[in-house]
Design a protein around this motif. Sequence first.
Motif, mmCIF file in Angstrom:
data_model
loop_
_atom_site.group_PDB
_atom_site.id
_atom_site.type_symbol
_atom_site.label_atom_id
_atom_site.label_comp_id
_atom_site.label_asym_id
_atom_site.label_seq_id
_atom_site.Cartn_x
_atom_site.Cartn_y
_atom_site.Cartn_z
ATOM 1 N N MET A 209 25.207 59.868 -7.485
ATOM 2 C CA MET A 209 23.975 60.622 -7.246
ATOM 3 C C MET A 209 22.991 59.738 -6.481
ATOM 4 O O MET A 209 23.028 58.509 -6.564
ATOM 5 N N ARG A 210 22.086 60.411 -5.747
ATOM 6 C CA ARG A 210 21.019 59.686 -5.064
ATOM 7 C C ARG A 210 19.907 59.350 -6.061
ATOM 8 O O ARG A 210 19.530 60.169 -6.876
ATOM 9 N N THR A 211 19.417 58.121 -5.955
ATOM 10 C CA THR A 211 18.358 57.636 -6.834
ATOM 11 C C THR A 211 17.323 56.929 -5.992
ATOM 12 O O THR A 211 17.663 56.129 -5.119
ATOM 13 N N CYS A 212 16.047 57.234 -6.240
ATOM 14 C CA CYS A 212 14.970 56.544 -5.545
ATOM 15 C C CYS A 212 14.574 55.329 -6.371
ATOM 16 O O CYS A 212 14.142 55.467 -7.520
ATOM 17 N N VAL A 213 14.715 54.160 -5.792
ATOM 18 C CA VAL A 213 14.524 52.904 -6.516
ATOM 19 C C VAL A 213 13.305 52.159 -5.965
ATOM 20 O O VAL A 213 13.148 52.018 -4.745
ATOM 21 N N LEU A 214 12.448 51.711 -6.877
ATOM 22 C CA LEU A 214 11.370 50.793 -6.535
ATOM 23 C C LEU A 214 11.956 49.385 -6.640
ATOM 24 O O LEU A 214 12.193 48.881 -7.734
ATOM 25 N N SER A 215 12.229 48.774 -5.496
ATOM 26 C CA SER A 215 12.895 47.471 -5.483
ATOM 27 C C SER A 215 11.917 46.312 -5.440
ATOM 28 O O SER A 215 12.278 45.170 -5.743
ATOM 29 N N ASP A 216 10.675 46.593 -5.074
ATOM 30 C CA ASP A 216 9.607 45.598 -5.056
ATOM 31 C C ASP A 216 8.302 46.358 -4.881
ATOM 32 O O ASP A 216 8.319 47.575 -4.647
ATOM 33 N N VAL A 217 7.207 45.669 -4.970
ATOM 34 C CA VAL A 217 5.918 46.333 -4.780
ATOM 35 C C VAL A 217 5.880 46.973 -3.400
ATOM 36 O O VAL A 217 6.140 46.318 -2.377
ATOM 37 N N GLY A 218 5.623 48.281 -3.376
ATOM 38 C CA GLY A 218 5.518 49.001 -2.111
ATOM 39 C C GLY A 218 6.832 49.307 -1.429
ATOM 40 O O GLY A 218 6.836 49.787 -0.288
ATOM 41 N N GLU A 219 7.957 49.091 -2.107
ATOM 42 C CA GLU A 219 9.264 49.302 -1.480
ATOM 43 C C GLU A 219 10.083 50.323 -2.273
ATOM 44 O O GLU A 219 10.564 50.037 -3.366
ATOM 45 N N LEU A 220 10.206 51.516 -1.721
ATOM 46 C CA LEU A 220 11.007 52.593 -2.299
ATOM 47 C C LEU A 220 12.139 52.946 -1.347
ATOM 48 O O LEU A 220 11.936 53.055 -0.141
ATOM 49 N N SER A 221 13.329 53.140 -1.892
ATOM 50 C CA SER A 221 14.457 53.518 -1.044
ATOM 51 C C SER A 221 15.470 54.301 -1.870
ATOM 52 O O SER A 221 15.520 54.195 -3.101
ATOM 53 N N LEU A 222 16.286 55.114 -1.173
ATOM 54 C CA LEU A 222 17.338 55.888 -1.829
ATOM 55 C C LEU A 222 18.615 55.066 -1.878
ATOM 56 O O LEU A 222 19.049 54.500 -0.874
ATOM 57 N N VAL A 223 19.217 55.016 -3.081
ATOM 58 C CA VAL A 223 20.482 54.318 -3.260
ATOM 59 C C VAL A 223 21.418 55.241 -4.027
ATOM 60 O O VAL A 223 20.997 56.230 -4.632
ATOM 61 N N GLU A 224 22.695 54.929 -4.009
ATOM 62 C CA GLU A 224 23.680 55.676 -4.778
ATOM 63 C C GLU A 224 23.904 55.001 -6.125
ATOM 64 O O GLU A 224 24.107 53.782 -6.187
ATOM 65 N N ARG A 225 23.840 55.802 -7.190
ATOM 66 C CA ARG A 225 24.152 55.318 -8.529
ATOM 67 C C ARG A 225 25.070 56.313 -9.215
ATOM 68 O O ARG A 225 25.161 57.469 -8.809
ATOM 69 N N ASN A 226 25.703 55.870 -10.280
ATOM 70 C CA ASN A 226 26.579 56.761 -11.024
ATOM 71 C C ASN A 226 25.770 57.841 -11.744
ATOM 72 O O ASN A 226 24.692 57.577 -12.279
ATOM 73 N N ARG A 227 26.321 59.042 -11.758
ATOM 74 C CA ARG A 227 25.704 60.121 -12.504
ATOM 75 C C ARG A 227 25.830 59.799 -13.998
ATOM 76 O O ARG A 227 26.893 59.377 -14.455
ATOM 77 N N PRO A 228 24.764 59.996 -14.786
ATOM 78 C CA PRO A 228 24.842 59.659 -16.225
ATOM 79 C C PRO A 228 25.760 60.608 -16.978
ATOM 80 O O PRO A 228 25.963 61.760 -16.581
ATOM 81 N N THR A 229 26.297 60.112 -18.065
ATOM 82 C CA THR A 229 27.076 60.947 -18.975
ATOM 83 C C THR A 229 26.192 61.353 -20.148
ATOM 84 O O THR A 229 25.210 60.665 -20.463
ATOM 85 N N VAL A 230 26.521 62.466 -20.789
ATOM 86 C CA VAL A 230 25.664 62.972 -21.866
ATOM 87 C C VAL A 230 26.235 62.611 -23.228
ATOM 88 O O VAL A 230 27.452 62.642 -23.439
ATOM 89 N N GLU A 231 25.327 62.271 -24.149
ATOM 90 C CA GLU A 231 25.685 62.101 -25.549
ATOM 91 C C GLU A 231 25.717 63.481 -26.211
ATOM 92 O O GLU A 231 25.323 64.487 -25.612
ATOM 93 N N ALA A 232 26.137 63.522 -27.463
ATOM 94 C CA ALA A 232 26.303 64.806 -28.161
ATOM 95 C C ALA A 232 25.016 65.617 -28.220
ATOM 96 O O ALA A 232 25.044 66.851 -28.138
ATOM 97 N N ASP A 233 23.861 64.925 -28.350
ATOM 98 C CA ASP A 233 22.587 65.628 -28.500
ATOM 99 C C ASP A 233 21.801 65.729 -27.190
ATOM 100 O O ASP A 233 20.631 66.093 -27.206
#
Length: 346
Positions: free
Chosen positions: A1-25
Motif C-alpha cells: 500500500m502507499r503510505t505518506c511518510v514524514l522522513s524529516d522536518v518538512g519532508e513528506l513522501s509516498l513510499v510502499e509499505r505492507n498492508r496491515p493484517t487484522v487481529e480478531a477484534d
Amino acid sequence: MRTCVLSDVGELSLVERNRPTVEADEVLVRIDYVGICGSDVHYYQHGENSGNVVEFPHVLGHEAAGTVVETGCAVSTVSESEQVAIEPGIPCGDCSHCSGENTYHLCERMRYMSSPPVNGALREYVAWPAEYVYSLPDTVPLRAGALVEPLSVAMHACERADVTKGDTVLVTGGGPIGQLVAEVAMEQGAAEVVLTDVVPEKLHLAEQRGVDHTVDASSEEPAAVIHDRIDADGVDVVLESSGAESAIEQTTASVKRGGTIVFVGIPFDAPLPTDVVGLIGGEYDLKGSFRFSNTYPDAIEAVQTGRIDVEGIVSFEQPFTDTHAAFDRAAELESVKGIVRVNGQS
C-alpha cells in the motif's frame, strides 16, 4: 500500500509499505479521506508537538474516514463495505480513567493515531479496533466523516463549558476548532456568539456560518468590544480555541464574574492569566478541554441531520499524491481545514 511518510522536518513522501493484517477484534479500513489537523502541521514543521517528539520516519493524520474491507473473526459491530469514521484513540482499558464514566480520553497510556510512536492515517489501509470504528449513514459523505474528530473536540469543549440556551459566548480563534465550537454553541442555544481572530478570511467564514459578531483582534480589543456591544459585565462563557497568548490574556477580561473559561487551543509557551486575586474575586471557573469521549455517535448524528455543517470549514481538498503541497497549504494563515483524498472521489 502507499503510505505518506514524514522522513524529516518538512519532508513528506509516498513510499510502499505492507498492508496491515487484522487481529480478531480489528477491522481493516481503506482510508478515503484524512483531515489535516494543526497538530499534524506542527509535527511537519517542527518534528514535535506539545512535548511529543517524532521518531522518523512517522505517519501523520488522525482525522480519518474510509471503507471497511476486512473484519476480524470476533467483529460483529461493522461489516465489510460499510463506510466508517475512525475514533483515533485507543485507551488502555485498565486504569482509573478508563473505568470512569466518560473519562477514558484522560488515559495516560492512550495510543492516539499519529501521536508518536503511533502511526497515523495517511496511508491506504489502517487496521483498527472495531470498538472505535463507527458506521456512517448513507447520507453522510466520507469527507464529512473524516471531520467527526474535530467536531467531537468542539462538542466536548462546549460540554465542558456547559453552554446552555441564552448564554453569551466568546470564541477566540477562527481555525477549524474555533469555527466548530462556535457552531456547536449556537446549536446549543447560545443567545449571542462572538468570534475573534486576526485573519480576515476566517472572520468572514465565521460570519457566513452565522456567528453574531466577529472581532479583528489585530485592530480591536475583544474585551472592550464585548463590554461595549454585548454586556458591560462580560460574556457568560469564553472558549479559548487559538492557543495564542494575546487571546489567553483576553479571557478573564472578557468573562463576567462567576463565568466560565474553557481552554481548548494548545498554547506554545503562553501562560495562563496570573492575577490570582482577580481569579478569586471573579470566581471564574477555569477548565481545560482535552480531546473527547463517547462523542462519535452524537457527532455523526449532528452531521446526518444537518445540525452541524462540518464540510463548510473545508478550505481545500487535494489528492494523496499532493500531500506535501497540502501540508504547505494547510500551514497558510488563511487556510481553515485541508483535506487529503487518499482513495475517495471528490
